[in-house]
Design a protein around this motif. Sequence first.
Motif, short mmCIF file in Angstrom:
data_model
loop_
_atom_site.label_atom_id
_atom_site.label_comp_id
_atom_site.label_asym_id
_atom_site.label_seq_id
_atom_site.Cartn_x
_atom_site.Cartn_y
_atom_site.Cartn_z
N CYS A 107 8.50 -3.61 8.15
CA CYS A 107 9.86 -2.26 7.98
C CYS A 107 9.20 -1.56 7.15
N ARG A 108 9.56 -0.24 7.25
CA ARG A 108 8.62 1.30 7.10
C ARG A 108 10.43 2.06 6.74
N LYS A 109 11.44 1.60 6.41
CA LYS A 109 12.75 2.96 6.47
C LYS A 109 12.97 2.96 5.41
N LEU A 110 13.53 3.15 3.69
CA LEU A 110 14.11 2.87 2.97
C LEU A 110 15.37 3.78 2.76
N TRP A 188 5.11 3.22 -2.71
CA TRP A 188 5.29 2.58 -1.24
C TRP A 188 5.03 3.48 -0.18
N SER A 189 5.93 4.49 -0.28
CA SER A 189 5.59 5.36 1.09
C SER A 189 3.97 5.82 1.19
N ALA A 190 3.73 5.94 0.09
CA ALA A 190 2.67 6.57 0.48
C ALA A 190 1.42 5.50 0.55
N ALA A 191 1.51 4.22 0.33
CA ALA A 191 0.38 2.72 0.72
C ALA A 191 1.02 2.29 1.92
N THR A 192 2.08 2.77 2.55
CA THR A 192 2.25 2.15 3.77
C THR A 192 3.03 2.98 4.92
N GLY A 193 2.75 4.22 4.77
CA GLY A 193 3.28 5.06 6.30
C GLY A 193 5.26 5.74 6.11
N GLY A 262 13.34 11.90 9.59
CA GLY A 262 11.68 12.78 8.37
C GLY A 262 11.08 11.56 8.13
N LYS A 263 9.87 12.34 7.65
CA LYS A 263 8.91 11.12 7.15
C LYS A 263 8.35 11.54 5.93
N GLY A 264 7.81 10.67 4.56
CA GLY A 264 7.47 10.14 3.28
C GLY A 264 8.73 10.39 2.78
N PHE A 265 8.41 10.79 1.03
CA PHE A 265 9.78 10.02 0.56
C PHE A 265 10.19 12.34 0.10
N THR A 266 12.04 11.53 0.67
CA THR A 266 12.54 13.26 0.61
C THR A 266 13.99 13.06 -0.63
N ALA A 267 13.86 13.85 -1.15
CA ALA A 267 15.00 13.37 -2.33
C ALA A 267 15.79 14.50 -1.78
#
Length: 350
Positions: A107-110, A188-193, A262-267
């Motif tokens: 699972c790749r979205k949080l 986690w985002s950087a490691a898993t995409g 969107g992709k990666g980490f965004t606040a």
Amino acid sequence: MRVLLTGAAGFIGAHVRSALATAGHDVLALDALLPSAHAEPPEDMSLHRIDVRDSEALDDALAGIDVVCHQAAVVGAGVSQQDAPAYASHNDFGTAVLLAAMERAGCRKLVLASSMVVYGEGRYRAGDKIVVPAPRNRADLDAGRFDNLDPDTGERLSWDLVDEDAPLQPRSTYAASKLAQENYALAWSAATGGTVVALRYHNVYGPNMPRNTPYSGVAAMFRSALEAGRPPTVYEDGKQMRDFVHVADVAAANVAASDWDGKGFTAFNVCSGTPISIAEVASIVAEARGGPAPVITGQYRSGDVRHIVASPVKAAAELKFTAQITPREGLAEFAFAPLRETGAVSQPSP
């Protein structure tokens, strides 16, 4: 889309669950049902009693999940440093266990429930100059000098809107735990995409928020005082500026974040975009209930910041989220909204 929602029986989580279902998502609802947060477990056969620190249970729950919406947390500014183990265990360790389980499940979205407390002192200016003040000292607070001062000139600083690029400087144990959650999610985002949307909630209020405990929001404390026939008590001089955002808008922001591509980490700040003073919040609730006027005490709480108000620009532009309920409208309605009963224990054990 199939969404796993943690903290689904909580104040915010219950509203998020309803909004996700209304939007057409298939929601798997999880909650640890800690006695400190729930006087009685809700009678809901579709709610799964799972603690996010239970990796084996998470492995089963994450099968077929597209998005995790992570609301589960021990909340509040903390009463003492004795609360630190509970924050570290439930918020930080729990998030780390969840992220590891998401990696195993593919699972790749949080969507992460973060908080404005990660900003610490907020943002200030002297004229056209942005100034980073030092934390307020006890001698000034004891003397009733509550405003932040320019360290170079001694002039009173004005508040400014905090955007998502502001420095992150937590000033409480709870704030430290929320920033740690963001940091784990970023790694986690950087490691898993994977994609992480960190929603930095400002002062959330609305129906079914917890009743008067040391960890409740100030709006609920004002309500509880008025229900008991007492005037709301306001710390400092009441001129502290905050952004109060209705829980229905917070739920809408979670739906928008779950759908975002969107992709990666965004606040993103989740706020009303309408700054309001604490004294005004107390007055709106008191006037709506026809109760006694607020009392400005001049007292203060260690660790409180003077002003923190948010910029809604990024969320509107990228997430397409704009709050629909103004603080004045929402707080007047909140004066008679139902409140949630909490357990006899004010804070969970680690």
